[in-house]
Design an enzyme around this catalytic site. Structure first.
Site, mmCIF file in Angstrom:
data_model
loop_
_atom_site.group_PDB
_atom_site.id
_atom_site.type_symbol
_atom_site.label_atom_id
_atom_site.label_comp_id
_atom_site.label_asym_id
_atom_site.label_seq_id
_atom_site.Cartn_x
_atom_site.Cartn_y
_atom_site.Cartn_z
ATOM 1 N N CYS A 130 0.828 -1.204 0.000
ATOM 2 C CA CYS A 130 0.000 0.000 0.000
ATOM 3 C C CYS A 130 0.865 1.259 0.000
ATOM 4 O O CYS A 130 1.330 1.693 1.064
ATOM 5 C CB CYS A 130 -0.938 -0.025 1.210
ATOM 6 S SG CYS A 130 -2.003 1.421 1.264
ATOM 7 N N CYS A 133 -0.568 4.131 2.050
ATOM 8 C CA CYS A 133 -0.378 4.024 3.494
ATOM 9 C C CYS A 133 1.090 4.276 3.880
ATOM 10 O O CYS A 133 1.362 4.910 4.884
ATOM 11 C CB CYS A 133 -0.752 2.624 3.999
ATOM 12 S SG CYS A 133 -2.169 1.885 3.221
ATOM 13 N N ASP A 134 2.028 3.768 3.089
ATOM 14 C CA ASP A 134 3.423 3.705 3.538
ATOM 15 C C ASP A 134 4.392 4.593 2.770
ATOM 16 O O ASP A 134 5.555 4.714 3.163
ATOM 17 C CB ASP A 134 3.927 2.249 3.439
ATOM 18 C CG ASP A 134 3.096 1.310 4.293
ATOM 19 O OD1 ASP A 134 2.534 1.780 5.304
ATOM 20 O OD2 ASP A 134 3.006 0.116 3.957
#
Ligand code: FAD
Ligand code: NAP
Length: 303
Positions: A130, A133-134
């Site tokens: 992701c 997200c990261d």
């Protein structure tokens, strides 16, 4: 007893809920995670009509609130077992057994794993599925993206907002992503490509330091130093709770007719979980609407 139980609260399930409740069906959506499904992991959506550019979590919030506003009941929990033939249909969620007269399977799909040494050990320490997200954790660092479809290319482009460089490793000599995404990637100076290559091992201790790749044409290997590996090699359907069911195809996707019905009366499927030529938010939402209206018709005939 519900008229309609929907398994999964992504765009397919939320739209099915909206249409089901507006048709006066007593409707519940059962969701094991966050409302919105995969949309929650998408930073920017620019191909859902009518809303321009929108962040995935924002579109998720709108769909969720709209479903609740018409009376959809929201139940948190993982569906582990179902009994779908006959009436009523039963759905096991934790210790609870839910009864419903019709069911829409809208449990979507999740990222496929590379299944190479280092992937599991270094998950969360450089291995990610992701970018949204990261990505920020890799500011000014070098990362590798694996895959050649829409996800790999789109997320690779997104990562260039943070990182020093993105190397897309793909096992073929051309991408399968949409042309508009390919154009953007080829024009992006931060993106490099390694063609005809597969990742054989992810290296590093305690964090990712590189990937060992093999060229499938000449069998040569090399290590690409990097701090992060983003894996985007497709998805598999969330249908564990349907294992062995005759409504699944060989890959585990639910087989449907164009009206979203399955071979089991009163059971429908919508979105990424079904065999479909397009896996998009707009198609998942369209499927959900059709499935709910077909469930309504099924229930009318049942009475
Ligand atoms: P999902 O979104 O997968 O939702 C299914 C839900 O079911 C999930 O919330 C899951 O937690 C739940 N669930 C699963 N199993 C169970 C269980 N046993 N019990 C209870 N709940 C369960 N599409 C676009 O149109 N535009 C884009 O820009 C776009 N970008 C994308 C970017 C990325 C990185 C990814 C991965 C996908 C993108 N897509 C995009 C595709 C789009 O997100 C999907 O097609 C869409 O979300 C599918 O919706 P769905 O409701 O069928 O499934
Ligand atoms: P995908 O289209 O299935 O592409 C998977 C990619 O990974 C392919 O390039 C495939 O290569 C490669 N691959 C598969 N297994 C591999 C392995 N073991 N090792 C190395 N490479 C492997 O998956 P996706 O890109 O995640 O897209 C999924 C769905 O979401 C699609 O329907 C897509 O349209 C949609 N989506 C849409 C958008 C958007 O509209 N902006 C963005 C993201 C996703 P091969 O070609 O060799 O099989």
């Amino acid at each position: 007893m519900y008229d309609l139980a929907i398994i999964g609260g992504g765009p397919a399930g939320l739209t099915a809920g909206l249409y089901g409740a507006r048709a006066n069906l007593k409707t519940v959506i059962i969701e094991r995670g966050l409302y919105g499904g995969q949309m929650q992991n998408t930073l920017e959506i620019e191909n859902y009509p009518g809303v321009g550019r929108v962040e995935g979590p924002e579109l998720s919030e709108h769909m969720y609130q709209q479903a609740l506003s018409v009376g959809v009941e929201w139940k948190m929990g993982e569906v582990t077992e179902v009994e779908l033939t006959g009436q009523p249909k039963t759905i096991t969620v934790g210790r609870e057994v839910i009864q419903a007269r019709s069911v829409i399977i809208a449990s979507g799909a999740q990222p496929r794993k590379l299944q190479v040494p280092g992937e599991e050990e270094l998950a969360g320490r450089g291995v990610s599925y992701c970018a949204t997200c990261d990505g920020a954790f890799y500011t000014d660092l070098d990362v590798v993206v694996v895959g050649g479809g829409d996800s790999a290319v789109e997320e690779g482009i997104f990562l260039t907002n943070y990182v020093n460089s993105v190397t897309i490793v793909h096992r073929r000599d051309k991408l399968s992503a949409q042309p508009i995404l390919q154009d953007r990637a080829f024009k992006n100076e931060k993106i490099k490509f390694v063609w005809d290559s597969v990742v054989e091992r992810i290296e590093g201790d305690p964090k990712v330091s590189g990937v060992l790749i093999r060229n499938v044409k000449d069998d040569t290997t090399q290590v690409l130093p990097c701090s992060g590996v983003f894996i985007y090699i497709g998805f598999f359907p969330n249908t564990d709770y349907l294992k062995g069911s005759p409504i699944l195809d060989e890959y585990g996707y639910v087989i449907t007719k164009p009206d979203m019905s399955t071979a089991i009366p009163g059971v429908f499927a919508a979105g990424d979980v079904r065999t479909t030529p397009l896996r998009q938010i707009v198609s998942a939402a369209g499927d959900g609407a059709i499935a709910a209206m077909e469930a309504y018709r099924y229930l009318e005939n049942l009475e």
